[in-house]
Design a protein around this motif. Structure first.
Motif, PDB file in Angstrom:
ATOM      1  N   ASP A  35       0.843  -1.013   0.078  1.00 42.60           N
ATOM      2  CA  ASP A  35       0.013   0.101  -0.022  1.00 42.60           C
ATOM      3  C   ASP A  35       0.838   1.014   0.038  1.00 42.60           C
ATOM      4  OD1 ASP A  35      -2.386   1.564   0.215  1.00 42.60           O
ATOM      5  OD2 ASP A  35      -1.679   2.047   2.570  1.00 42.60           O
ATOM      6  N   VAL A  36       1.878   1.138   0.867  1.00 38.35           N
ATOM      7  CA  VAL A  36       3.075   2.459   0.870  1.00 38.35           C
ATOM      8  C   VAL A  36       3.476   2.647  -0.509  1.00 38.35           C
ATOM      9  CG1 VAL A  36       4.970   3.110   1.933  1.00 38.35           C
ATOM     10  CG2 VAL A  36       3.478   2.272   3.328  1.00 38.35           C
ATOM     11  N   GLN A  37       4.042   1.359  -1.352  1.00 38.80           N
ATOM     12  CA  GLN A  37       4.599   1.565  -2.500  1.00 38.80           C
ATOM     13  C   GLN A  37       3.563   2.225  -3.278  1.00 38.80           C
ATOM     14  OE1 GLN A  37       7.543   1.692  -3.545  1.00 38.80           O
ATOM     15  NE2 GLN A  37       7.607   1.050  -5.564  1.00 38.80           N
ATOM     16  N   GLU A  38       2.519   1.418  -3.381  1.00 34.79           N
ATOM     17  CA  GLU A  38       1.491   2.218  -4.488  1.00 34.79           C
ATOM     18  C   GLU A  38       0.957   3.634  -4.210  1.00 34.79           C
ATOM     19  OE1 GLU A  38      -1.817  -0.744  -4.914  1.00 34.79           O
ATOM     20  OE2 GLU A  38      -0.805  -2.289  -5.737  1.00 34.79           O
ATOM     21  N   ARG A  40       3.093   5.892  -3.317  1.00 33.31           N
ATOM     22  CA  ARG A  40       4.360   6.547  -3.818  1.00 33.31           C
ATOM     23  C   ARG A  40       4.021   6.658  -5.373  1.00 33.31           C
ATOM     24  NH1 ARG A  40       8.730   4.392  -3.532  1.00 33.31           N
ATOM     25  NH2 ARG A  40      10.004   6.508  -3.634  1.00 33.31           N
ATOM     26  N   LEU A  41       3.939   5.637  -5.816  1.00 35.56           N
ATOM     27  CA  LEU A  41       3.632   5.340  -7.309  1.00 35.56           C
ATOM     28  C   LEU A  41       2.823   6.302  -7.828  1.00 35.56           C
ATOM     29  CD1 LEU A  41       4.137   1.799  -8.189  1.00 35.56           C
ATOM     30  CD2 LEU A  41       5.777   3.407  -8.468  1.00 35.56           C
ATOM     31  N   SER A  42       1.456   6.257  -7.203  1.00 38.60           N
ATOM     32  CA  SER A  42       0.203   7.275  -7.570  1.00 38.60           C
ATOM     33  C   SER A  42       0.823   8.567  -7.230  1.00 38.60           C
ATOM     34  CB  SER A  42      -1.007   7.042  -6.544  1.00 38.60           C
ATOM     35  OG  SER A  42      -1.364   5.561  -6.876  1.00 38.60           O
TER      36      SER A  42
END
Length: 304
Positions: A35-38, A40-42
């Motif tokens: 969730d944290v990575q997604e 950041r990507l968003s």
């Protein structure tokens, strides 16, 4: 009591479903590393369409990706040739109004003898043009050196040009609007690269149409010629059946665009590549089938 038991059973079943979806990575737990990575990507991709992000990450090669050896690639090519013939490496437009033959135009006389390093350092994107005509010999040399074949296999349609292309497929086609080119009637042309011929597709177009195609960029109104780049992606798709091949179409146009830039410098011309195009309008003018041939960009060329 019975209702409470049913509610508990429903909650347990729903919890099991949620856990299964999380385990299958269909759902993402809030606060989890993914969730944290997604998030950041968003945030990083926010200015662009979510489709751009989806395309990039869906066409990545991962650590687990398998690559063929050179001999395996050769074997695969032979199997493809046995199963189905490749699409032709060159296009001949079926609706030409007339043709202008350029093969007789001397190439060497159109170029100034300059060192490659000098050309690289002198290359600039010029957006100021005098409106003067381009000699026919210079346009002929630019198109021939950029797009015409050095060699081509009739069997595999593998083709070699002055610019590299993934798998030798060369999906890029060139179209030209000759606005002020000495010895070439004004109009929109397809460049028959195999035979070094301009096949005329339209009568002269209004300057307002040309500027509109280039995203209303008024500086294009003084250009003498427009070279439009398209991609016949079946050439790459025949050999490479993976979505990543779409990236290669853009690389291919970039290679050819740099060649056009350097040739323009060597000829004393000014050039700017632009992707700010009304793709739909240009596709209609070129008579393209959008399911098989894509608008990619334009080199705007003139006298400085």
């Amino acid at each position: 009591m019975l209702a409470e038991q049913r509610d508990a059973a429903h909650r347990e079943r729903a919890g099991a479903i949620v856990r299964a979806l999380v385990g299958a990575e269909i759902l993402v737990a809030v606060g989890s590393p993914r969730d944290v990575q997604e998030c950041r990507l968003s945030t990083a991709w926010a200015p662009w369409s979510p489709l751009a992000r989806a395309y990039h990450y869906s066409t990545r090669f991962l650590d687990s990706s398998l690559f063929l050896t050179e001999s395996e690639q050769d074997d695969q090519l032979l199997r493809k040739l046995e199963a189905e013939p490749p699409p032709p490496a060159f296009k001949k437009h079926p609706d030409a109004l007339e043709s202008v033959h350029l093969a007789d135009a001397p190439v060497s006389g159109a170029l100034a003898e300059r060192d490659l390093l000098e050309l690289l350092y002198r290359r600039r994107s010029g957006r100021s043009y005098s409106g003067g005509p381009i000699p026919r010999e210079k346009l002929a040399a630019l198109l021939s050196i950029t797009a015409s074949p050095i060699s081509s296999s009739e069997l595999s349609q593998t083709t070699f040009k002055t610019s590299p292309s993934g798998g030798g497929r060369h999906p890029t086609e060139l179209y030209v609007y000759a606005r002020r080119v000495s010895g070439v009637p004004e109009g929109l042309y397809h460049y028959d690269a195999r035979n070094r011929v301009l096949d005329r597709l339209t009568p002269p177009l209004g300057d307002d149409v040309l500027v509109r195609v280039c995203g209303d960029q008024v500086w294009t109104g003084d250009a003498s010629a427009f070279v439009y780049f398209t991609s016949v992606f079946a050439r790459n798709k025949w050999k490479y059946r993976v979505a990543r091949s779409y990236r290669i179409l853009h690389y291919d146009v970039g290679h050819l665009s740099q060649t056009v830039y350097l040739l323009a410098v060597a000829m004393g011309l000014s050039c700017t590549f632009t992707a700010a195009l009304r793709d739909e309008t240009l596709s209609g003018l070129l008579g393209l089938d959008d399911a098989t041939e894509l608008v990619m960009g334009c080199a705007v060329i003139g006298t400085p």
